[in-house]
Design a protein around this motif. Structure first.
Motif, PDB file in Angstrom:
ATOM      1  N   LEU A 150       0.843  -1.206   0.000  1.00  0.00           N
ATOM      2  CA  LEU A 150       0.000   0.000   0.000  1.00  0.00           C
ATOM      3  C   LEU A 150       0.876   1.252   0.000  1.00  0.00           C
ATOM      4  N   HIS A 151       1.858   1.274   0.897  1.00  0.00           N
ATOM      5  CA  HIS A 151       2.706   2.459   1.013  1.00  0.00           C
ATOM      6  C   HIS A 151       3.469   2.728  -0.291  1.00  0.00           C
ATOM      7  N   LYS A 152       4.019   1.682  -0.881  1.00  0.00           N
ATOM      8  CA  LYS A 152       4.808   1.876  -2.107  1.00  0.00           C
ATOM      9  C   LYS A 152       3.916   2.241  -3.291  1.00  0.00           C
ATOM     10  N   SER A 153       2.663   1.776  -3.293  1.00  0.00           N
ATOM     11  CA  SER A 153       1.740   2.156  -4.368  1.00  0.00           C
ATOM     12  C   SER A 153       1.384   3.630  -4.273  1.00  0.00           C
ATOM     13  N   VAL A 154       1.197   4.134  -3.048  1.00  0.00           N
ATOM     14  CA  VAL A 154       0.940   5.561  -2.857  1.00  0.00           C
ATOM     15  C   VAL A 154       2.161   6.365  -3.285  1.00  0.00           C
ATOM     16  N   PRO A 193      -3.073   5.285  -7.880  1.00  0.00           N
ATOM     17  CA  PRO A 193      -4.247   5.218  -7.006  1.00  0.00           C
ATOM     18  C   PRO A 193      -4.985   3.888  -7.094  1.00  0.00           C
ATOM     19  N   ASP A 194      -4.996   3.259  -8.258  1.00  0.00           N
ATOM     20  CA  ASP A 194      -5.707   1.987  -8.393  1.00  0.00           C
ATOM     21  C   ASP A 194      -5.036   0.900  -7.567  1.00  0.00           C
ATOM     22  N   ALA A 195      -3.703   0.802  -7.659  1.00  0.00           N
ATOM     23  CA  ALA A 195      -2.987  -0.190  -6.862  1.00  0.00           C
ATOM     24  C   ALA A 195      -3.120   0.122  -5.376  1.00  0.00           C
ATOM     25  N   ALA A 196      -3.042   1.405  -5.021  1.00  0.00           N
ATOM     26  CA  ALA A 196      -3.160   1.785  -3.614  1.00  0.00           C
ATOM     27  C   ALA A 196      -4.522   1.389  -3.057  1.00  0.00           C
ATOM     28  N   LEU A 197      -5.581   1.635  -3.805  1.00  0.00           N
ATOM     29  CA  LEU A 197      -6.924   1.258  -3.349  1.00  0.00           C
ATOM     30  C   LEU A 197      -7.067  -0.256  -3.252  1.00  0.00           C
ATOM     31  N   TYR A 198      -6.423  -0.979  -4.162  1.00  0.00           N
ATOM     32  CA  TYR A 198      -6.502  -2.442  -4.122  1.00  0.00           C
ATOM     33  C   TYR A 198      -5.899  -2.974  -2.834  1.00  0.00           C
ATOM     34  N   TRP A 199      -4.678  -2.521  -2.493  1.00  0.00           N
ATOM     35  CA  TRP A 199      -4.042  -3.027  -1.278  1.00  0.00           C
ATOM     36  C   TRP A 199      -4.744  -2.548  -0.030  1.00  0.00           C
ATOM     37  N   ARG A 204      -7.602  -4.867   0.218  1.00  0.00           N
ATOM     38  CA  ARG A 204      -7.147  -6.199   0.648  1.00  0.00           C
ATOM     39  C   ARG A 204      -6.977  -6.254   2.161  1.00  0.00           C
ATOM     40  N   MET A 205      -6.424  -5.200   2.729  1.00  0.00           N
ATOM     41  CA  MET A 205      -6.214  -5.188   4.167  1.00  0.00           C
ATOM     42  C   MET A 205      -7.538  -5.118   4.922  1.00  0.00           C
ATOM     43  N   LEU A 206      -8.468  -4.320   4.425  1.00  0.00           N
ATOM     44  CA  LEU A 206      -9.780  -4.256   5.074  1.00  0.00           C
ATOM     45  C   LEU A 206     -10.493  -5.598   4.984  1.00  0.00           C
ATOM     46  N   GLU A 207     -10.434  -6.233   3.812  1.00  0.00           N
ATOM     47  CA  GLU A 207     -11.081  -7.539   3.651  1.00  0.00           C
ATOM     48  C   GLU A 207     -10.462  -8.584   4.563  1.00  0.00           C
TER      49      GLU A 207
END
Length: 436
Positions: free
Chosen positions: A256-260, A265-271, A274-277
């Motif tokens: 998440l951090h590296k995607s930000v 933004p798409d990769a950041a939202l995905y990770w 994933r963490m919320l799920e």
């Protein structure tokens, strides 16, 4: 690589009673699906077997990728007695019996491959107990773990064993396994193509889980192939593999951090999703995204930190699931914001300089002088009040006397820091002018 096992020698009644996963257990290393990188001729295990020099191993990988099967087949390939124990159910008395039996077997000319499932569950002292038996050749140890050996296993044990990393099965690997299962069952799964793909995704890279799902689906007799929706009504999706205190937690927050930081933004939202799920506490994520604003965006967009704090406050007021949307919006904003770690770099450089020069006093002209003695010592003498100076800038030195003026903060030519760069350059020119 073989795609089908020969089960002709097994009586039909016995086959019917055995679970599908057991019936399809590979009988040779060439039958193992998904681990060609390790088992192939150029792979570490393939090379060991070709050289007939198998050493102690730690098989590290997620559930259902063949750790137990590979250990059993390695014993077969090297003509060693296969002994399996689990660290969850085995104590010191049982271990002593295992080692004694291995010693007797060795005296009789036969070696022992001791397979220890969940080896990371043994404490450090128990792990040390394996060392003398590994060193004198009583056992060849093959441990299996789903946890990072670097964190969970003794350095002494790791120095005597080679870590073999096994990969989670890809969708292509799972499809091959499903086809193998269909041939064993003698019929195709009653699924439409999109439902079949959904079934493979439900397994989440776990071959054993897939075969259990296949066995359930194969028992159904629908009038027509099932859609994805119908499959979802009959089967529960497996929970994604996620350990909030283990390596997976750190892997995902790093992603998440590296995607930000990488402005995706798409990769950041995905990770983030994933963490919320996986059940991550949204408050942890709120803290981390605020850290991202401070560390990776900084003064390039001063508003980023405020947006994160407001999103955090919104979550605290709304709770889940509505408050998570505010955090998701903050993640999106951060990913698209201009990036700069100039403030972070400057802070670390200043801390380093402070450690090296921690005893140096401030120059006398910027020290307070509340007493006559201090004034007599020159405290405050020559201080230039910046508001009285031309352009509101005196250009005086504020570092310890004799200390070479350092440059910590170097803003980038992005976002708001472009304006800060102009101010720094302006002050530098004025400082040089005052020296003339």
């Amino acid at each position: 690589m073989a795609d089908l096992f020969d089960t002709d020698a097994t009586p039909p009644a016995t086959v019917a009673a055995r679970p599908l996963a057991d019936r399809l257990r590979p009988r040779s290393l060439s039958d193992v699906i998904g681990q060609e990188k390790v088992l192939g001729p150029e792979g570490p295990l393939g090379s060991m077997l070709a050289a007939r020099s198998l050493s102690s191993l730690v098989l590290w990988g997620p559930p259902g990728v063949g750790k137990t099967t590979i250990a059993r087949l390695l014993a077969d390939a090297t003509d060693l007695e296969f002994v399996q124990i689990s660290a969850i159910f085995t104590g010191v008395p049982e271990l002593r019996k295992v080692f004694e039996a291995a010693r007797l077997r060795r005296r009789q000319g036969r070696g022992t491959l001791l397979f220890v499932d969940e080896i990371h569950r043994f404490n450090k002292a128990q792990q040390d107990g394996f060392l003398p038996h590994m060193e004198d050749g009583t056992i060849l140890l093959v441990g299996a773990t789903t946890e990072n050996p670097s964190f969970e296993l003794n350095a002494a044990l790791l120095s005597r064993a080679q870590v073999i990393v096994l990969d989670r099965l890809t969708l292509a690997d799972l499809e091959r396994l499903a086809q193998r299962a269909e041939r064993e069952l003698g019929r195709a799964l009653p699924l439409r193509p999109e439902a079949r793909e959904a079934l493979l995704e439900m397994a989440d890279g776990d071959g054993r889980a897939l075969l259990n799902l296949v066995e359930q689906v194969a028992a159904w007799q629908p009038d027509q192939p099932l859609t994805t929706e119908a499959l979802g009504q009959r089967l529960m999706r497996r929970a994604a593999k996620y350990d909030k205190s283990g390596e997976e937690h750190y892997n995902l927050i790093s992603a998440l951090h590296k995607s930000v930081r990488g402005s995706d933004p798409d990769a950041a939202l995905y990770w983030f999703a994933r963490m919320l799920e996986g059940g991550e506490d949204p408050r942890f994520l709120a803290r981390r995204i605020t850290r991202m604003a401070v560390e990776d965006i900084g003064l390039a967009d001063p508003q980023a930190q405020t947006i994160c704090l407001h999103a955090w406050e919104t979550y605290e007021r709304l709770g889940s699931p509505e408050g998570e949307l505010a955090l998701a919006q903050a993640v999106t904003y951060l990913a698209l914001a201009p990036k700069s770690n100039a403030g972070y770099v400057a802070y670390k450089a200043a801390r380093d300089a402070a450690r090296r020069t921690g005893s140096e006093p401030p120059p006398k002209h910027i020290r307070n002088a509340p007493t006559r003695l201090m004034r007599e010592q020159g405290y405050g003498a020559g201080y230039a009040y910046d508001h009285d100076a031309e352009d509101g800038f005196s250009g005086q030195n504020y570092f310890p006397e004799g200390m070479r003026r350092p440059v910590f903060y170097q803003p980038v030519e992005r976002g708001y820091e472009r304006e800060l760069r102009k101010r720094l350059d302006w002050f530098a020119r004025l400082r040089d002018k005052r020296k003339e």
